[in-house]
Design an enzyme around this catalytic site. Structure first.
Site: not given
Ligand SMILES: O=P(O)(O)O[C@H]1O[C@H](CO)[C@@H](O)[C@H](O)[C@H]1O
Ligand SMILES: O=P(O)(O)O[C@H]1O[C@H](CO)[C@@H](O)[C@H](O)[C@H]1O
Lengths: 349, 349
Positions: A49, A52, A115, A153, A161, A164, A166, A168
């Site tokens: 990943c 990570c 994760h 998202n 995609s 993990h 997250h 943006q």
């Protein structure tokens, strides 16, 4: 109440767009696509990943061994700095072929070193750090860019995609179509009424309570009267603040709590990790005015409709005409209100 | 040409909304959801299909043994007639809670008696009948309703709940958000230039050819300069017509051919039945003016991006900011231009 049962339209005052509401249609049979639920049990740390801690990304950079959040520039960002310099001579050549330069920056914000965690599964102090990270990145980027779009998202069906946890940040100098629409509408309201649209709206919803999902000292979570997605919500400040840089500690803490409650309730609606796109609408930066017509708010747009596997498709009519919903905003609010604030995974054993 | 390689924005003159174009981003890695390709071989007739000839629907009605197309009222329509009578007292109670009545009618149009056919697999005379059926239904409904939205959702990933080839018509008295936006924009252009926006646009694209996918005597298929979806196209009349009721036999025939070519090319891009939402934008009906600012056109919005299983998600940034694309409109047009006009299924054996 006739409004809840007959077909009608409602207008989104932030965008000027309408939504068609067909509550009688809730019971139609469903033969279409269902979405696979990704019940893969993820490891706490995944060697492959790129998000990570301590792992190396495609561009060769290594992530630090971070404890709460970690931010880096997106290696495949949709916006890049200085695009304007490459595009000196780009000009509208008529009223038909209209193009403009666009430069900016895209960042990834890891919400947790783990994760396999999602926002509702984070402890309060970790969520507090997420909000602080949003604030810091907003504040830094807003010095250079007018429009700083913080978003997340979540879930494969939202095109995410990367499992993990997250979000943006995409920052750019132009105002995006949505921010421009909200700015225009809020300004017109302010000029007419002398008060901020979302301040008035939050007060009316608070007084009425029908569509309120949750509130605490500084924040209100409401299914907007004009919601388009089945379980859409708006998370709006109760204070006179226009952007993230103004958040004080109490507001940050209160927001961390509201996020925990809302995302936990979402997961509990269908006992699954509830997919959504969410994001913050800050007032445009650097205009040298106090932006009193704006209030800082987030939109949550979750696609699930009837179960963990049946989502609302905004397709044909919605793309060519306007958004349409079956479930009324009031019914959605009552489902979210009733959903527990204890995460279903914590009650399982 | 700088415009094709650097990040920039383009403006859709029909809606006033922008799209962010990031051609450099085409090569980013993809780890996200892929869509299952439904390769089920369907029977020519399915006993349990409510759209197949001679079958009985949920409400007890039987379909005729139809040869080309069959139209019936949607048993679970989002719009119902006379909703206004049930909603006499519905009025805007402020600038925040704005609602309006909405009554109308929803119909289903079966494109073929054969359960396992799609538009590109129909013979020319069958496609001619589809266009005639669109025209007839438009013409009838436009006597009563201002806004008659003809559309097709194709493919499970577009939320299509029925594999039997079919489209829909939703008709109502109010103008939908999209039609209102296109009407306003086209009218403003007409007032400024004295010519119709889409007539001028079609001529310029015809002269330039870069984005033209196909043209015949009466129709032009173009990837619009402002396309948002990867392989989005617009199918626009070359004649001075504003709505379906004006279609003569030659225009109908020419449209049947254009539909065959475009949908065949779509299927050949990734050798799969190409999903999309498509629909027709007619000028608003019953306004007693000649609507010279309008031109009849269809939009095709297909979601596939890189293969039969990887689609573009209009999520986070797109929902909160504006549409974003990687593939440029010009590249998409060249791919569609190069795609064969012989359907891949016909070349297989
Ligand atoms: O009418 P259908 O095919 O059952 O339903 C589909 O098309 C409709 C019109 O675009 C949408 O409102 C639905 O979300 C979609 O699932
Ligand atoms: O950046 P990601 O997560 O790879 O990509 C996802 O989010 C982006 C921003 O909303 C979208 O443009 C992409 O279509 C989506 O797949």
């Amino acid at each position: 109440m006739a409004l809840l049962e007959s077909t009608h339209r409602r207008k989104n005052p932030l965008t000027g767009r309408w939504v068609l509401v067909s509550p009688h249609r809730n019971n139609r049979p469903w033969l279409g696509a269902t979405e696979a639920v990704n019940e893969n049990v993820l490891p706490k740390h995944d060697e492959s990943c790129p998000l990570c801690p301590s792992n190396t990304r495609a561009n060769g950079d290594s992530n630090p061994d971070y404890k709460y959040t970690h931010v880096f520039r997106n290696d495949f960002g949709a916006l890049t700095p200085n695009a304007s310099e490459q595009l000196q001579s780009l000009e509208s050549d008529s009223d038909l072929f209209i193009a403009d330069e666009a430069s900016g920056e895209c960042r990834v914000i890891c919400f947790s070193p783990e994760h396999n965690k999602t926002l509702p599964e984070l402890e309060h102090d970790a969520l507090h750090e997420v909000v602080k990270t949003w604030k810091e990145n907003y504040t830094e980027l807003a010095q250079q860019y007018e429009c700083v779009q913080v978003f997340e998202n979540k879930g494969e069906i939202m095109g995410c995609s990367q499992p993990h946890p997250h979000g943006q940040v995409w920052a750019h100098s132009h105002l995006s179509t949505e921010i421009e629409a909200e700015d225009t509408q809020q300004l017109a309201y302010y000029k007419k009424h002398g008060t901020a649209m979302l301040a008035d709206y939050a007060q009316k919803e608070q007084a009425d309570q029908t569509r309120v999902v949750f509130e605490n000292e500084h924040w209100l979570v409401v299914v907007p009267f004009w919601a388009a997605w089945p379980f859409e919500t708006m998370l709006v400040t109760k204070d006179n603040i226009q952007n993230f840089s103004q958040l004080n500690d109490a507001q940050t803490d209160s927001l961390a709590q509201a996020l925990k409650v809302l995302t936990t309730k979402y997961d509990n609606v269908f006992n699954c990790s509830f997919p959504y796109s969410m994001g913050w609408h800050n007032a445009p930066a650097n205009r040298g005015s106090d932006e009193q017509h704006w209030r800082l708010h987030a939109h949550f747009y979750p696609p699930l409709l009837r179960s963990a596997t049946v989502k609302k498709h905004m397709v044909g009519y919605e793309m060519l005409g306007e958004s349409q919903r079956d479930l009324s905003a009031e019914t959605a609010a009552s489902i979210l209100k009733a959903a527990s604030t204890t995460h279903y995974k914590d009650t399982a054993g």
